[in-house]
Design a protein around this motif. Structure first.
Motif, mmCIF file in Angstrom:
data_model
loop_
_atom_site.group_PDB
_atom_site.id
_atom_site.type_symbol
_atom_site.label_atom_id
_atom_site.label_comp_id
_atom_site.label_asym_id
_atom_site.label_seq_id
_atom_site.Cartn_x
_atom_site.Cartn_y
_atom_site.Cartn_z
ATOM 1 N N THR A 25 94.010 -2.569 10.084
ATOM 2 C CA THR A 25 92.790 -1.911 9.618
ATOM 3 C C THR A 25 91.877 -2.903 8.912
ATOM 4 N N TYR A 26 90.592 -2.577 8.901
ATOM 5 C CA TYR A 26 89.601 -3.407 8.215
ATOM 6 C C TYR A 26 89.941 -3.457 6.722
ATOM 7 N N GLY A 27 90.373 -2.338 6.162
ATOM 8 C CA GLY A 27 90.734 -2.284 4.744
ATOM 9 C C GLY A 27 91.852 -3.251 4.388
ATOM 10 N N ASP A 28 92.875 -3.343 5.239
ATOM 11 C CA ASP A 28 93.974 -4.282 4.983
ATOM 12 C C ASP A 28 93.482 -5.729 5.021
ATOM 13 N N CYS A 29 92.598 -6.020 5.976
ATOM 14 C CA CYS A 29 92.059 -7.366 6.092
ATOM 15 C C CYS A 29 91.186 -7.703 4.875
ATOM 16 N N MET A 57 90.236 -10.661 -0.146
ATOM 17 C CA MET A 57 89.799 -10.639 -1.541
ATOM 18 C C MET A 57 90.907 -11.077 -2.499
ATOM 19 N N VAL A 58 92.103 -10.563 -2.295
ATOM 20 C CA VAL A 58 93.190 -10.843 -3.231
ATOM 21 C C VAL A 58 93.816 -12.216 -2.991
ATOM 22 N N ARG A 59 94.186 -12.503 -1.778
ATOM 23 C CA ARG A 59 94.894 -13.745 -1.480
ATOM 24 C C ARG A 59 93.974 -14.949 -1.289
ATOM 25 N N MET A 60 92.830 -14.731 -0.611
ATOM 26 C CA MET A 60 91.950 -15.852 -0.263
ATOM 27 C C MET A 60 90.756 -15.982 -1.215
#
Length: 182
Positions: free
Chosen positions: A161-165, A170-173
């Motif tokens: 999903t777009y939300g997971d991406c 945002m969090v990891r990168m």
């Protein structure tokens, strides 16, 4: 297609297609007193845009499938006639070619300029989205400007999903995605 190859379609990154509006006062004719090039009663104002976009897209699909095509249109009614347009809700922003940046409507510029008149900060936002290393001071508070990049979807998020991406970016990168290009 030969002209497209001579113009460099096989190696180009972007093709921008724009024609003079058929309703402009600068419409060219072949000689003084000659009939205009377009019979506005029988031909769509976007017929050149539709034909040109589809011709470039068809040729590029064979020699340069990564080519980005940006075409200017007079009417959003024409978007259904270009490759990928298909049936869409009357809300033009939901039409895949418009949402994906392949189609630009002449009215978009008018709308943008009107919005800038009523809210000058829109121009500042656009400037910071398109340029880097600008000092940014809004209402007395300094902000760090950022670069705008086009990146591929991380391989592990293809089909997710777009939300997971977005969450991953945002969090990891520590990147804020502005949209998704299809």
């Amino acid at each position: 297609p030969r002209d497209l190859y001579r113009a460099g379609i096989a190696t180009a990154r972007v093709a921008v297609l724009a024609w003079e509006s058929p309703h402009s006062n600068n419409q060219r004719t072949s000689a003084p007193g000659a009939k205009a090039n377009l019979d506005t009663e029988s031909e769509s104002p976007d017929s050149k845009s539709i034909f040109g976009h589809n011709c470039v897209a068809e040729t590029a699909s064979k020699c340069n499938p990564e080519l980005s095509i940006v075409t200017e249109f007079v009417s959003d009614d024409s978007l259904g006639y270009i490759r990928g347009g298909g049936e869409y809700n009357r809300e033009v922003t939901l039409c895949p070619p418009f949402a994906g940046g392949e189609a630009i409507l002449l009215g978009f510029y008018d709308t943008l300029m009107t919005q800038v008149f009523f809210n000058p900060d829109i121009l500042l936002v656009l400037e910071h989205l398109t340029k880097t290393d600008l000092p940014c001071l809004i209402q007395g508070q300094e902000f760090v400007t950022a670069d705008l990049y086009s990146i591929p979807v991380p391989p592990e998020y293809i089909g997710e999903t777009y939300g997971d991406c977005v969450r991953y970016l945002m969090v990891r990168m520590q990147q804020i995605p502005m949209g998704l290009y299809r």
